[in-house]
Scaffold this motif. Structure first.
Motif: not given
Length: 207
Positions: A1, A29-31
């Protein structure tokens, strides 16, 4: 990251949607995380721009991220809406927030301090009790009108008339008993409003 520059977070009580962008604006990123997992994730986040929609709890999280070395940003909801891709959902909102935060002309909401929010809480509670008192007065006026009793639309007039109404022969016993309950509730609301005014005045003198 290490490449991340911007994080958009859609806040909620229990579930948080996250969208992480790199320097070019590409999604890294998707969370979607529950609260405990979100806190663990956020505690490991490298310093970056963290953006959230200005809403309930956003000032708390703004302070939380700022205290950990991030650049926290709160964006008004109407400024996020144009950047939402497709339909409204948590993931789309998180991405829209992140994209909005990258705009050079974006306007942000200043993050309030704990002290500022404490006094605003008193203002908010006062407004709620004021509305509750007004609703009770209007509701009682409407009920009394059904018995031919009309009172001017003034809180002071109502308060001065209440002791007489409780003994008014035009009103049946159940209505007089109801007015006793109304008087008790109004007295409690007036006391709460007075305490709010005292807190607000004390803060105004010290600020």
């Amino acid at each position: 990251m290490d490449q991340l520059t911007t994080v958009g977070i859609d806040l909620a009580k229990d579930v948080f949607a996250i969208c992480v962008l790199d320097a070019t604006g590409a999604v890294l990123q998707r969370r979607v995380l529950r609260r405990e997992a979100f806190i663990r994730w956020a505690e490991q986040l490298s310093p970056c721009r963290v953006a959230m929609e200005a809403c309930g709890s956003s000032h708390h999280w703004g302070r939380w991220f700022a205290a950990r070395g991030h650049t926290a940003r709160l964006i008004p909801a109407e400024f996020v809406r144009p950047f939402r891709p497709g339909g409204k959902n948590d993931a789309a909102d998180a991405e829209a927030i992140a994209v909005a935060a990258r705009q050079p002309t974006m306007r942000y909401v200043a993050i309030k301090s704990v002290e500022q929010q404490a006094i605003l809480a008193w203002h908010s509670v006062r407004n709620g009790w004021q509305e509750e008192r007004t609703a009770l007065l209007n509701r009682t006026r409407g009920l009394l009108a059904e018995f031919g009793v009309v009172i001017a639309r003034s809180a002071d007039r109502f308060f001065s008339a209440l002791p007489i109404l409780i003994e008014d022969a035009r009103l049946p016993d159940p209505v007089q008993a109801m007015l006793l309950e109304v008087r008790e509730q109004l007295a409690a609301l007036n006391l709460r409003l007075a305490r709010c005014d005292q807190q607000i005045a004390t803060h105004a003198r010290s600020s």
